[in-house]
Scaffold this motif. Sequence first.
Motif, PDB file in Angstrom:
ATOM      1  N   SER A  54       1.025  -1.208  -0.024  1.00 51.48           N
ATOM      2  CA  SER A  54       0.289   0.496  -0.337  1.00 51.48           C
ATOM      3  C   SER A  54       1.354   1.338   0.380  1.00 51.48           C
ATOM      4  N   ASP A  55       2.122   1.487   0.557  1.00 47.17           N
ATOM      5  CA  ASP A  55       3.336   2.791   0.507  1.00 47.17           C
ATOM      6  C   ASP A  55       4.128   2.181  -0.478  1.00 47.17           C
ATOM      7  N   TYR A 110       3.317   3.206  -3.979  1.00 52.66           N
ATOM      8  CA  TYR A 110       3.523   3.760  -4.765  1.00 52.66           C
ATOM      9  C   TYR A 110       3.104   5.045  -4.245  1.00 52.66           C
ATOM     10  N   ARG A 111       2.984   5.267  -2.630  1.00 47.74           N
ATOM     11  CA  ARG A 111       2.674   6.534  -2.292  1.00 47.74           C
ATOM     12  C   ARG A 111       3.577   6.759  -1.041  1.00 47.74           C
ATOM     13  N   ASN A 112       3.350   8.721  -1.300  1.00 53.97           N
ATOM     14  CA  ASN A 112       4.395   9.326  -0.607  1.00 53.97           C
ATOM     15  C   ASN A 112       4.169   9.484   1.064  1.00 53.97           C
ATOM     16  N   THR A 113       5.748   9.098   1.714  1.00 54.36           N
ATOM     17  CA  THR A 113       5.823   8.103   3.012  1.00 54.36           C
ATOM     18  C   THR A 113       7.120   9.412   3.627  1.00 54.36           C
ATOM     19  N   TYR A 166      -4.029  -3.918  -5.336  1.00 57.55           N
ATOM     20  CA  TYR A 166      -4.545  -2.190  -5.264  1.00 57.55           C
ATOM     21  C   TYR A 166      -6.827  -2.309  -5.393  1.00 57.55           C
ATOM     22  N   GLU A 201      -9.002   5.186  -4.714  1.00 56.94           N
ATOM     23  CA  GLU A 201      -7.594   5.712  -4.696  1.00 56.94           C
ATOM     24  C   GLU A 201      -6.351   5.174  -4.500  1.00 56.94           C
ATOM     25  N   ALA A 202      -6.555   3.173  -4.321  1.00 60.46           N
ATOM     26  CA  ALA A 202      -5.286   2.926  -4.548  1.00 60.46           C
ATOM     27  C   ALA A 202      -5.029   2.879  -6.034  1.00 60.46           C
ATOM     28  N   GLN A 227      -3.654   6.487  -7.674  1.00 53.70           N
ATOM     29  CA  GLN A 227      -2.526   6.299  -6.505  1.00 53.70           C
ATOM     30  C   GLN A 227      -1.044   5.534  -8.044  1.00 53.70           C
TER      31      GLN A 227
END
Length: 511
Positions: free
Chosen positions: A79-80, A82-85, A272, A277-278, A281
């Motif tokens: 889940s992380d 492709y996401r900015n963390t 995904y 939203e997932a 992303q």
Amino acid sequence: MAKPKKSRNSAPDPSVAAQLPWRPSAPPLATFLLISFAALLLRALVSVGPYSGQGAAPKFGDYEAQRHWMELTLHLPSSDWYRNTSDNDLAYWGLDYPPLSAYQSRLHAHLINASLPDAVALRSSRGKLLMRWTVLSSDLMVFFPAALWFVWAYMKDGVGGSGERREGWTWLLAMVLLNPCLVLIDHGHFQYNCISLGLTLGAIAGILSRNELVAAALFSLAINHKQMSMYFAPAFFGHLIGKCLKRKYPIVEIMKLGFVVLGTFALVWWPYLHSYEAAMQVISRLAPFERGIYEDYVANFWCTTSVLIKWKRLYAIKSLKLMSLSATILAFLPSFIQQVKSPSNLGFLYSLLNSSFSFYLFSYQVHEKSILLPLLPASLLALHEPHLHGWFTYYALFSMYPLICRDQLLLQYIAVLGLFVLIYYSPGGNYGKGMKISSGTMAVLSLPLLCSILLHTMYLQIEPPKRYPFLFDALIMFICFSQFIILTLYTNYKQWMLDFHPRHVGSKKDL
């Protein structure tokens, strides 16, 4: 009077034997292993040299990008990815390939972590070297068997419809496995194009061997490994739809293909699909429109014409996306229509080349490395179009010359080009069996060739004017673009001419 009994060992009637369809035995294993070993050795030798971004802090080039993706996929939940963390700074080589590419990175990360955990340690291993064997093993497990399957299917089907296709399988296999551009980019510059191209090549072999459902699954996996595999989508779609429409139950045939494609995509994208939203992303990372319609000096329409028309300055991104989409569709549409109308195996190979050329020349955000995609079907047509294959391979390699120089791979560039020329003009080669080229045409084609040879030296030895620091890059782009336009016009013409020369269409018995 009774007829004499025919001996069991008597020779068959030559007139009857001549009418029988030729079916080759499997290629000799020893010969295949010898060619494969030579191709693997070449890759290993190129791997000894520098790579993209070596020592160039803070981002260290594509080599580091691939290692960083292994680090992310190993330590972070899907889940992380492709996401900015806090652990995944998208500004530092954010993952921008489909999920199957991420799964491949995770698999390699597990293998490396078992022996060299420091190489993929989260947030502390930036810039460290990654083992080259991950690309070598991927090439060996995906691209090599796909190449052998294609050559076997090509020779068995008699693509091109002539008896001379009985010979030359070793030369064709060498042309596919010893592609100098693929070797330099994957094993010098450092990427994993061998996986997506290998899956595509397996799908092509599936088409030729009449395993359409397998082909649909493999091509779906190719798209899910690298989105640039969509360059081939019009050719696959047109050919398969054309085949389905000519069968007894076309709707059933189309539904079977649809189920395979949707099932493959669902399997790859499963982590995904739990939320809109997932999924969005991931998709937003696959289409980086904010980078502009082109980067660097790529030998396509937008970059070449930007010398006269400042596309980025005159038009907004939304307008450029629409213009690019329209130009790409118009470019591949004739090839697509021909395959829907008259699907054939030889026409399919031409369509793959024409479709991928259309995307390279007119689509949005094309990189110089994208020339590998049209180069694949050009290699597959080497027996049928040896002059086109040789000519295209040279200019495809030349179009990446500035990139190769930046990566300090000049020695490898000269070596792989020299080896390709030696094999191409080898006594057992097929270069002399293609179409005859008139002296006038040769004179015209010789001019850009001489200019390209001269530019090789000028690029390294002469400092460009301060006002035009990228003058030589632009000249390389102009020369290669002119040749690519000529080649794509020629191959579109050849594909449509298949309708007027049925004997060259290839196998239609499988429709």
